[in-house]
Design a protein around this motif. Structure first.
Motif, PDB file in Angstrom:
ATOM      1  N   ILE A  50       7.499  17.814  97.189  1.00 44.39           N
ATOM      2  CA  ILE A  50       6.621  17.100  98.124  1.00 44.39           C
ATOM      3  C   ILE A  50       6.770  15.598  97.937  1.00 44.39           C
ATOM      4  O   ILE A  50       6.915  14.839  98.907  1.00 44.39           O
ATOM      5  CB  ILE A  50       5.148  17.527  97.912  1.00 44.39           C
ATOM      6  N   ALA A  94       1.215  16.396 100.308  1.00 42.94           N
ATOM      7  CA  ALA A  94       1.286  17.414 101.366  1.00 42.94           C
ATOM      8  C   ALA A  94       0.290  17.074 102.474  1.00 42.94           C
ATOM      9  O   ALA A  94      -0.838  16.665 102.207  1.00 42.94           O
ATOM     10  CB  ALA A  94       0.987  18.796 100.800  1.00 42.94           C
ATOM     11  N   ASP A  95       0.720  17.262 103.720  1.00 43.57           N
ATOM     12  CA  ASP A  95      -0.154  17.015 104.861  1.00 43.57           C
ATOM     13  C   ASP A  95      -0.968  18.239 105.237  1.00 43.57           C
ATOM     14  O   ASP A  95      -2.043  18.127 105.823  1.00 43.57           O
ATOM     15  CB  ASP A  95       0.677  16.590 106.076  1.00 43.57           C
ATOM     16  N   ARG A  96      -0.443  19.428 104.944  1.00 49.77           N
ATOM     17  CA  ARG A  96      -1.163  20.660 105.232  1.00 49.77           C
ATOM     18  C   ARG A  96      -0.585  21.784 104.392  1.00 49.77           C
ATOM     19  O   ARG A  96       0.502  21.643 103.809  1.00 49.77           O
ATOM     20  CB  ARG A  96      -1.129  21.007 106.719  1.00 49.77           C
ATOM     21  N   VAL A  97      -1.296  22.895 104.350  1.00 42.87           N
ATOM     22  CA  VAL A  97      -0.886  24.057 103.555  1.00 42.87           C
ATOM     23  C   VAL A  97      -0.899  25.282 104.447  1.00 42.87           C
ATOM     24  O   VAL A  97      -1.802  25.478 105.267  1.00 42.87           O
ATOM     25  CB  VAL A  97      -1.834  24.269 102.352  1.00 42.87           C
ATOM     26  N   ARG A 103       8.161  12.826 100.640  1.00 40.00           N
ATOM     27  CA  ARG A 103       7.332  11.676 101.021  1.00 40.00           C
ATOM     28  C   ARG A 103       8.118  10.375 100.854  1.00 40.00           C
ATOM     29  O   ARG A 103       8.115   9.513 101.730  1.00 40.00           O
ATOM     30  CB  ARG A 103       6.078  11.641 100.149  1.00 40.00           C
ATOM     31  N   ARG A 147       6.131  14.638 108.336  1.00 36.97           N
ATOM     32  CA  ARG A 147       5.030  15.505 107.910  1.00 36.97           C
ATOM     33  C   ARG A 147       5.581  16.516 106.913  1.00 36.97           C
ATOM     34  O   ARG A 147       6.689  17.019 107.078  1.00 36.97           O
ATOM     35  CB  ARG A 147       4.399  16.221 109.109  1.00 36.97           C
ATOM     36  N   VAL A 148       4.783  16.819 105.890  1.00 37.93           N
ATOM     37  CA  VAL A 148       5.197  17.783 104.863  1.00 37.93           C
ATOM     38  C   VAL A 148       4.148  18.891 104.785  1.00 37.93           C
ATOM     39  O   VAL A 148       2.967  18.629 104.526  1.00 37.93           O
ATOM     40  CB  VAL A 148       5.349  17.116 103.482  1.00 37.93           C
ATOM     41  N   THR A 149       4.585  20.133 105.011  1.00 34.31           N
ATOM     42  CA  THR A 149       3.707  21.297 104.910  1.00 34.31           C
ATOM     43  C   THR A 149       4.145  22.155 103.731  1.00 34.31           C
ATOM     44  O   THR A 149       5.314  22.545 103.646  1.00 34.31           O
ATOM     45  CB  THR A 149       3.746  22.144 106.195  1.00 34.31           C
ATOM     46  N   ALA A 150       3.218  22.419 102.823  1.00 30.09           N
ATOM     47  CA  ALA A 150       3.500  23.309 101.695  1.00 30.09           C
ATOM     48  C   ALA A 150       3.236  24.745 102.133  1.00 30.09           C
ATOM     49  O   ALA A 150       2.091  25.114 102.427  1.00 30.09           O
ATOM     50  CB  ALA A 150       2.625  22.950 100.507  1.00 30.09           C
ATOM     51  N   LEU A 196       7.238  22.461  93.290  1.00 31.00           N
ATOM     52  CA  LEU A 196       6.602  22.173  94.580  1.00 31.00           C
ATOM     53  C   LEU A 196       6.105  20.733  94.638  1.00 31.00           C
ATOM     54  O   LEU A 196       6.351  20.023  95.624  1.00 31.00           O
ATOM     55  CB  LEU A 196       5.436  23.148  94.798  1.00 31.00           C
ATOM     56  N   ILE A 202      -1.699  19.335  94.833  1.00 32.01           N
ATOM     57  CA  ILE A 202      -0.861  19.475  96.028  1.00 32.01           C
ATOM     58  C   ILE A 202      -1.167  18.374  97.041  1.00 32.01           C
ATOM     59  O   ILE A 202      -0.258  17.775  97.627  1.00 32.01           O
ATOM     60  CB  ILE A 202      -1.055  20.877  96.643  1.00 32.01           C
TER      61      ILE A 202
END
Length: 312
Positions: A75, A122-125, A79, A85-88, A71, A117
């Motif tokens: 990410i 990551a921008d959000r989870v 990037r 935008r990257v969401t985990a 993970l 993370i």
């Protein structure tokens, strides 16, 4: 978001990722996620992601550390490839039981994982049923915390079961079990337990009447199965007609599947946040999918819409 929606996955739960993508009428993004000969994790994206709104589906399942590293590297790769935008998307968040110190000289592992993370980029989870809801506060980025309770409640309501009592297997899960029993219109019982050692539990006492009723044990995760097996035995001794169990995350560590198969429970129901072991069906373990819920959450995040309707 102006960028196109793309879904990638690590190796932790490829069937769930495919199902989520299918609900969104998308193909999974092409990527090499493997291991070099020296044992190090290898990640290489084979899609153009520049300006895209990217979601990585990766449960932190066994082997947890390896899937966490997948993970983090995915990410970082996204990037560096200029994803907008990257969401985990982490259906099952590993290390969630290590959210506080229970004795001296211990780490708070859930906080460290949150830091890793966020640091990776990551921008959000997006996650589901954290063992400790306070873990949301470990992140300095937005966290959307889905609940499987409504899906599981729909499943039980479709059975038209009568005279049901929902059982919390420990005091910490009372709030969770109470919400569930309200959804299916049942009474509530609580089992008090103690843990003399990690991953070992003992039933101490029970509050509530289960005699002549169908007992449904409700929890967020099933790890070693010891808590469930002991709880089910206690419920039958107290006069329950039948005992079934349901939980969001089926970890089934160690000999849990064998233990549950030998228990008095008629069925154990979990979601597909974690893939089932091959021998699960022989132990009366069934599964329902959360793919549609994650797909709906992803499309709402992508379109900057509210997720509140998913928490009702």
């Amino acid at each position: 978001m102006d960028g196109r929606l793309q879904i990638f996955t690590g190796n932790a739960n490829i069937p769930l990722a495919r199902s989520i993508a299918s609900h969104l009428n998308l193909n999974l993004g092409r990527a090499i996620v493997g291991v070099f000969k020296n044992g190090e994790t290898r990640v290489q994206l084979e899609e153009n992601v520049r300006g895209s709104d990217v979601f990585i589906v990766q449960s932190l399942t066994t082997p947890v550390d390896h899937h966490l590293m997948e993970l983090l590297l995915m990410i970082d790769a996204l990037r560096r490839a200029s994803a907008q935008r990257v969401t985990a998307v982490i259906p099952y968040y590993g290390y969630a039981k290590q959210e506080k110190k229970t004795t001296g000289r211990e780490p708070i592992s859930a906080k460290l994982v949150a830091n890793l993370i966020a640091t990776a980029g990551a921008d959000r989870v997006l996650t589901m049923d954290l063992h400790a809801p306070a873990i949301e506060g470990f992140f300095d980025i937005p966290v959307d915390h889905l609940q499987a309770g409504p899906l599981i409640a729909d499943h039980f309501r479709s059975r038209n079961m009568k005279n049901v009592v929902v059982v919390s297997p420990d005091a910490g899960g009372v709030g969770r079990a109470n919400k569930f029993r309200e959804r299916i219109g049942a009474s509530l019982a609580i089992i008090a337990k103690q843990r003399p050692a990690p991953d070992v539990s003992e039933v101490v006492e029970m509050v509530g009447d289960v005699a002549g009723k169908h007992a449904v044990i409700f929890d967020d995760m099933i790890s070693t199965g010891g808590t469930l097996a002991e709880a089910a035995k206690t419920l039958k001794e107290r006069g329950a007609i039948s005992v079934v169990a349901c939980a969001t995350h089926g970890i089934f560590a160690g000999n849990a599947v064998e233990l549950l198969g030998d228990s008095v429970m008629e069925e154990v129901l979990v979601t597909d946040t974690i893939p089932l072991p091959a021998e699960a069906s022989a132990a009366r373990i069934a599964q329902i999918s959360v793919a549609s819920l994650f797909a709906e959450a992803i499309i709402r995040i992508h379109k900057d819409l509210s997720l509140s309707a998913l928490f009702s």
